[in-house]
Design a protein around this motif. Structure first.
Motif, PDB file in Angstrom:
ATOM      1  N   VAL A  38      26.585  39.614 -16.296  1.00 21.18           N
ATOM      2  CA  VAL A  38      26.195  40.613 -17.297  1.00 21.18           C
ATOM      3  C   VAL A  38      26.588  40.126 -18.699  1.00 21.18           C
ATOM      4  O   VAL A  38      25.799  40.220 -19.645  1.00 21.18           O
ATOM      5  CB  VAL A  38      26.859  41.976 -16.966  1.00 21.18           C
ATOM      6  CG1 VAL A  38      26.693  42.949 -18.121  1.00 21.18           C
ATOM      7  CG2 VAL A  38      26.228  42.561 -15.708  1.00 21.18           C
ATOM      8  N   TYR A  39      27.791  39.565 -18.836  1.00 16.76           N
ATOM      9  CA  TYR A  39      28.226  39.056 -20.152  1.00 16.76           C
ATOM     10  C   TYR A  39      27.288  37.957 -20.643  1.00 16.76           C
ATOM     11  O   TYR A  39      26.951  37.893 -21.819  1.00 16.76           O
ATOM     12  CB  TYR A  39      29.652  38.526 -20.092  1.00 16.76           C
ATOM     13  CG  TYR A  39      30.702  39.618 -20.070  1.00 16.76           C
ATOM     14  CD1 TYR A  39      30.562  40.763 -20.840  1.00 16.76           C
ATOM     15  CD2 TYR A  39      31.839  39.498 -19.284  1.00 16.76           C
ATOM     16  CE1 TYR A  39      31.516  41.768 -20.808  1.00 16.76           C
ATOM     17  CE2 TYR A  39      32.800  40.493 -19.250  1.00 16.76           C
ATOM     18  CZ  TYR A  39      32.636  41.628 -20.016  1.00 16.76           C
ATOM     19  OH  TYR A  39      33.578  42.604 -19.986  1.00 16.76           O
ATOM     20  N   SER A  40      26.886  37.105 -19.708  1.00 15.59           N
ATOM     21  CA  SER A  40      25.999  36.009 -20.067  1.00 15.59           C
ATOM     22  C   SER A  40      24.654  36.571 -20.544  1.00 15.59           C
ATOM     23  O   SER A  40      24.101  36.129 -21.552  1.00 15.59           O
ATOM     24  CB  SER A  40      25.827  35.121 -18.845  1.00 15.59           C
ATOM     25  OG  SER A  40      24.715  34.317 -18.977  1.00 15.59           O
ATOM     26  N   SER A  41      24.150  37.583 -19.823  1.00 15.46           N
ATOM     27  CA  SER A  41      22.873  38.195 -20.215  1.00 15.46           C
ATOM     28  C   SER A  41      23.003  38.866 -21.575  1.00 15.46           C
ATOM     29  O   SER A  41      22.124  38.748 -22.432  1.00 15.46           O
ATOM     30  CB  SER A  41      22.437  39.239 -19.182  1.00 15.46           C
ATOM     31  OG  SER A  41      22.485  38.693 -17.909  1.00 15.46           O
ATOM     32  N   ILE A  42      24.128  39.564 -21.768  1.00 16.71           N
ATOM     33  CA  ILE A  42      24.337  40.248 -23.048  1.00 16.71           C
ATOM     34  C   ILE A  42      24.406  39.228 -24.182  1.00 16.71           C
ATOM     35  O   ILE A  42      23.864  39.445 -25.264  1.00 16.71           O
ATOM     36  CB  ILE A  42      25.625  41.108 -22.990  1.00 16.71           C
ATOM     37  CG1 ILE A  42      25.367  42.357 -22.150  1.00 16.71           C
ATOM     38  CG2 ILE A  42      26.101  41.496 -24.387  1.00 16.71           C
ATOM     39  CD1 ILE A  42      26.542  43.287 -22.007  1.00 16.71           C
ATOM     40  N   MET A 260      20.057  50.859 -25.447  1.00 19.31           N
ATOM     41  CA  MET A 260      19.650  51.226 -24.083  1.00 19.31           C
ATOM     42  C   MET A 260      20.245  50.263 -23.064  1.00 19.31           C
ATOM     43  O   MET A 260      20.749  50.651 -22.019  1.00 19.31           O
ATOM     44  CB  MET A 260      18.118  51.192 -23.962  1.00 19.31           C
ATOM     45  CG  MET A 260      17.446  52.473 -24.418  1.00 19.31           C
ATOM     46  SD  MET A 260      15.707  52.210 -24.767  1.00 19.31           S
ATOM     47  CE  MET A 260      15.143  51.415 -23.284  1.00 19.31           C
ATOM     48  N   LEU A 261      20.185  48.980 -23.446  1.00 15.59           N
ATOM     49  CA  LEU A 261      20.681  47.940 -22.545  1.00 15.59           C
ATOM     50  C   LEU A 261      22.198  48.079 -22.337  1.00 15.59           C
ATOM     51  O   LEU A 261      22.699  47.968 -21.214  1.00 15.59           O
ATOM     52  CB  LEU A 261      20.373  46.571 -23.144  1.00 15.59           C
ATOM     53  CG  LEU A 261      20.461  45.428 -22.165  1.00 15.59           C
ATOM     54  CD1 LEU A 261      19.214  45.373 -21.314  1.00 15.59           C
ATOM     55  CD2 LEU A 261      20.664  44.130 -22.903  1.00 15.59           C
ATOM     56  N   SER A 262      22.913  48.343 -23.442  1.00 12.65           N
ATOM     57  CA  SER A 262      24.374  48.511 -23.347  1.00 12.65           C
ATOM     58  C   SER A 262      24.701  49.669 -22.413  1.00 12.65           C
ATOM     59  O   SER A 262      25.599  49.571 -21.581  1.00 12.65           O
ATOM     60  CB  SER A 262      24.989  48.812 -24.702  1.00 12.65           C
ATOM     61  OG  SER A 262      24.722  47.795 -25.564  1.00 12.65           O
ATOM     62  N   GLY A 266      26.573  49.413 -19.018  1.00 16.93           N
ATOM     63  CA  GLY A 266      27.774  50.253 -18.881  1.00 16.93           C
ATOM     64  C   GLY A 266      27.740  51.011 -17.562  1.00 16.93           C
ATOM     65  O   GLY A 266      28.748  51.138 -16.870  1.00 16.93           O
ATOM     66  N   LEU A 267      26.529  51.461 -17.233  1.00 17.38           N
ATOM     67  CA  LEU A 267      26.340  52.205 -15.987  1.00 17.38           C
ATOM     68  C   LEU A 267      26.583  51.296 -14.775  1.00 17.38           C
ATOM     69  O   LEU A 267      27.265  51.680 -13.825  1.00 17.38           O
ATOM     70  CB  LEU A 267      24.899  52.732 -15.959  1.00 17.38           C
ATOM     71  CG  LEU A 267      24.683  54.078 -15.301  1.00 17.38           C
ATOM     72  CD1 LEU A 267      25.349  55.170 -16.109  1.00 17.38           C
ATOM     73  CD2 LEU A 267      23.188  54.358 -15.162  1.00 17.38           C
ATOM     74  N   ILE A 268      26.029  50.067 -14.863  1.00 18.82           N
ATOM     75  CA  ILE A 268      26.222  49.099 -13.770  1.00 18.82           C
ATOM     76  C   ILE A 268      27.713  48.783 -13.632  1.00 18.82           C
ATOM     77  O   ILE A 268      28.270  48.790 -12.534  1.00 18.82           O
ATOM     78  CB  ILE A 268      25.427  47.797 -14.019  1.00 18.82           C
ATOM     79  CG1 ILE A 268      23.941  48.078 -13.968  1.00 18.82           C
ATOM     80  CG2 ILE A 268      25.803  46.724 -13.001  1.00 18.82           C
ATOM     81  CD1 ILE A 268      23.069  46.873 -14.222  1.00 18.82           C
ATOM     82  N   PHE A 271      29.541  51.720 -12.141  1.00 13.68           N
ATOM     83  CA  PHE A 271      29.230  51.872 -10.723  1.00 13.68           C
ATOM     84  C   PHE A 271      29.969  50.819  -9.902  1.00 13.68           C
ATOM     85  O   PHE A 271      30.602  51.126  -8.892  1.00 13.68           O
ATOM     86  CB  PHE A 271      27.710  51.749 -10.527  1.00 13.68           C
ATOM     87  CG  PHE A 271      27.278  51.917  -9.104  1.00 13.68           C
ATOM     88  CD1 PHE A 271      27.341  53.170  -8.499  1.00 13.68           C
ATOM     89  CD2 PHE A 271      26.823  50.841  -8.362  1.00 13.68           C
ATOM     90  CE1 PHE A 271      26.950  53.329  -7.178  1.00 13.68           C
ATOM     91  CE2 PHE A 271      26.434  50.992  -7.053  1.00 13.68           C
ATOM     92  CZ  PHE A 271      26.498  52.241  -6.462  1.00 13.68           C
ATOM     93  N   LEU A 272      29.902  49.584 -10.399  1.00 13.81           N
ATOM     94  CA  LEU A 272      30.557  48.479  -9.680  1.00 13.81           C
ATOM     95  C   LEU A 272      32.071  48.705  -9.615  1.00 13.81           C
ATOM     96  O   LEU A 272      32.695  48.534  -8.567  1.00 13.81           O
ATOM     97  CB  LEU A 272      30.263  47.158 -10.391  1.00 13.81           C
ATOM     98  CG  LEU A 272      30.872  45.946  -9.719  1.00 13.81           C
ATOM     99  CD1 LEU A 272      30.055  45.537  -8.517  1.00 13.81           C
ATOM    100  CD2 LEU A 272      30.993  44.788 -10.682  1.00 13.81           C
ATOM    101  N   VAL A 273      32.631  49.108 -10.754  1.00 17.17           N
ATOM    102  CA  VAL A 273      34.083  49.332 -10.809  1.00 17.17           C
ATOM    103  C   VAL A 273      34.479  50.417  -9.806  1.00 17.17           C
ATOM    104  O   VAL A 273      35.447  50.266  -9.063  1.00 17.17           O
ATOM    105  CB  VAL A 273      34.509  49.702 -12.254  1.00 17.17           C
ATOM    106  CG1 VAL A 273      35.900  50.312 -12.280  1.00 17.17           C
ATOM    107  CG2 VAL A 273      34.472  48.470 -13.150  1.00 17.17           C
TER     108      VAL A 273
END
Lengths: 404, 242
Positions: A38-42, A260-262, A266-268, A271-273
């Motif tokens: 996710v960090y890489s995509s961001i 929107m992406l953030s 954030g939701l992902i 959820f993962l956490v």
């Protein structure tokens, strides 16, 4: 001793400790890889957005509204030089470039397309005119008679570098204007929409077309991306900017897509956490409960010898802390191996609306090391609280009666 | 061992432990079982008292109550004249840590610690400095004849050796009282005798009071005083032979 006993207890039942380590390690590795991805995509998205907007923009506020005509809200050349002087004195500012955009038609042969002309400061580039030049050359100091066209648009119009095209611009101020330019090069962009719609030209050439030396906005590139919000805040307080009735916006404010992406990421993340925490929590809770209960007689013994229940509790929590740390370290090692494996595959993907594929990678850095470590550690330690409390508080006489 | 306990035991019958109407009732549903029923008992420094009686007669209950491990339903245990029922949980732990040594029937050693570390444990609870810990642990392991086996964990020791480690652990914190629950029950008669001789020797040398619960007639032979207990009541008190 308070560390020796927990440490040795961990090595006592190898299978149980290995199971706990595997669960914690898996949770850590999974979180590390997903966070890294996710960090890489961001990062890719942030770089792309910075290329499109700069770190900060200054303009009259209506310019940022949808379908706004920049020419209706211009920054005069006097105001522009005042602003450039002021920004030039700011040590945090790397580059400042002015920009103006307006709509018009691009014609080649019998084909024509409605486009957005974007006049850019070619010598002091902040906002890139594309992620890369696919063919021909970019715009330079001597490109006053040239334009840069998106590869997709060029293909629709059938133009190539060196070819000639005609431009028609109609403004309220100067009526309809015609011009002829040479295609210097073709650019590609992440967004197909940008490629099909935006045509870049030097700002002087754009001003010549609209018959005015005004600009629509100023894009600022900072030396450090992290200081964007602070510098933007300072600029909002700046008297020169307020006296010119100008607004200041950061790249994050300008991109609704990023917001929107953030939120989505954030939701992902959330959820993962939650999933990983719950999994680690319950599995480790069960393992530790078993492990602590098996040692209830020992607890009775050490309490009978004068160990306070708080010290027993601390001993158990230390054990889970050590377990959590060991699991997190193993998980990180596993996560790094997974990330290397994934990155070496060079998997690429073309996002919807994009023409160029991006290589999917897992970023490896401190930013995605501490969250999984903290997550595993907290979940493991918290999962030990209840069994540790219950075991530490059990009646000594009862615990001593338990058969070995 | 500190100077107080090392001093020759003049056996001053000061009654540093005294119970008064000591009662412990266990409730099993509607039924009430008297584990200890109004027991009055006095123990002096340097005493070696053996308590015997059938299973379930209340021997271990008495040890638990005197050792501040359990609390009476009624009555009181006085330690140096002060009622122990007024102590908080932390203070009771401190009494166990500072003044009482415990020997269990099943040794109850900490399996992950070596013989040396097991003996050292009570001193760590007392926050004793490293030098004192080393001196006392070495001295006691020598006294129980286990100095060569100090690095072994309980699993690598025989029953007799384990019990000797447990005795060293009970004595290392300079206790005024050692409570021993069936210390020879898991030992063969020869080892049991050795263990009892060791306890008696330590009792005489360090003036530590011993309160030993046992079924074993061999143990009774070492007592200064023998007490029989039945259904939670003290039945007979006899002076010992050794």
């Amino acid at each position: 001793m308070w560390l020796k006993i927990p440490l040795r207890n961990l090595s006592r039942n190898f299978r149980r400790t290995a199971l706990s380590l595997a669960i914690i390690g898996l949770g850590t590795a999974m979180t590390f890889v997903v966070f890294g991805f996710v960090y890489s995509s961001i990062d890719i998205i942030q770089n792309s957005l910075l290329g499109r907007y700069g770190n900060i923009q200054i303009a009259r506020k209506p310019v940022w509204e949808e379908n706004a005509k920049e020419l209706s809200y211009p920054i005069s050349s006097d105001a522009l030089s005042e602003l450039k002087d002021m920004l030039g004195r700011n040590p945090e500012v790397e580059k400042v470039s002015s920009q103006i955009s307006f709509t018009g038609l691009l014609l080649s042969g019998n084909s024509s397309k409605p486009v957005k002309f974007v006049g850019i400061d070619t010598e002091n580039e902040v906002v890139s005119y594309g992620d890369s030049i696919a063919k021909g050359e970019g715009l330079g100091a001597s490109s006053n008679n040239s334009v840069l066209v998106g590869e997709s648009l060029a293909s629709e119009l059938g133009v190539s570098p060196g070819g000639q095209i005609r431009l028609i611009v109609e403004t309220e101020e100067s009526g309809r204007t015609f011009g002829e330019r040479i295609v210097a090069g073709l650019y590609t962009a992440q967004s197909e929409e940008v490629e099909k719609r935006q045509v870049y030209l030097p700002i002087s050439s754009a001003q010549e077309l609209v018959g005015n030396d005004v600009v629509g906005r100023l894009a600022i590139e900072l030396r450090n991306r992290g200081s964007t919000d602070r510098v933007a805040g300072d600029l909002r307080e700046n008297k020169e900017i307020s006296s010119l009735s100008l607004g200041v916006r950061t790249w994050k404010q300008l991109s609704s897509f990023y917001k929107m992406l953030s939120n989505f990421f954030g939701l992902i993340f959330g959820f993962l956490v939650v999933v990983v925490s719950v999994l680690v929590f319950f599995i480790v809770l069960q393992v530790l409960t078993m492990s602590f209960l098996e040692r209830i007689r020992e607890v009775g013994t050490i309490r009978a010898l004068g160990t306070r229940s708080g010290e027993v509790f601390r001993m158990f929590v230390s054990e889970s802390f050590l377990l959590g740390m060991a699991g997190a370290v193993l998980g990180l090692v596993f996560g790094v191996l997974l990330a290397f494996g994934f990155n070496s595959l060079g998997i690429n993907w073309t996002p919807p609306g994009s023409v160029e594929p991006v290589i999917l990678t897992v970023k490896m850095g401190w930013a995605n090391v501490w969250p999984p470590v903290l997550l595993s550690l907290v979940a493991t330690v918290v999962s030990s609280f209840y069994p540790a409390y219950r075991t530490a508080r059990t009646d000594i006489v009862e615990t001593l009666r338990v058969e070995e | 061992m500190n100077e107080v306990n090392k001093a020759p035991c003049d056996n001053a019958r000061d009654g540093f432990i005294r119970t008064e109407e000591l009662t412990r009732v266990y409730e099993m549903g509607q039924e009430k079982i008297y584990g200890m029923d109004e027991v009055n008992f006095t123990l002096a420094r340097g005493d070696f008292v053996v308590i015997s009686g059938p299973s379930g007669s209340g021997k271990s209950t008495l040890l638990n109550l005197i050792g501040c491990i359990d609390q009476p339903t009624r009555g009181e245990v006085y330690l140096d004249g002060k009622p122990t029922s007024e102590l908080s949980e932390t203070e009771r732990a401190a009494v166990r840590r500072e003044r009482i040594g415990l020997i269990f029937q099943s040794f109850n050693l900490i399996p992950v610690l070596s013989a040396y570390e097991n003996v050292e444990y009570p001193l760590l609870l007392q926050d004793a400095d490293r030098e004192k810990r080393e001196d006392q642990v070495e001295e006691l392991l020598r006294a129980v004849g286990l100095e060569e086996m100090k690095d072994r964990r309980p699993g690598a020791l025989s029953g007799g050796q384990r019990q000797r480690v447990a005795i060293a652990r009970a004595l290392v914190g300079d206790p005024e009282l050692v409570l021993a629950d069936e210390p020879t029950a898991n030992l063969d008669s020869k080892t049991g005798e050795k263990v009892m001789e060791l306890m008696k020797e330590l009792n005489e040398e360090f003036c530590v009071a011993f309160l030993v619960v046992t079924h074993d007639p061999l143990v009774s032979d070492y007592a200064d005083r023998k007490i029989e207990i039945l259904d939670g009541k003290l039945e007979k008190v006899k002076e010992g032979s050794k």
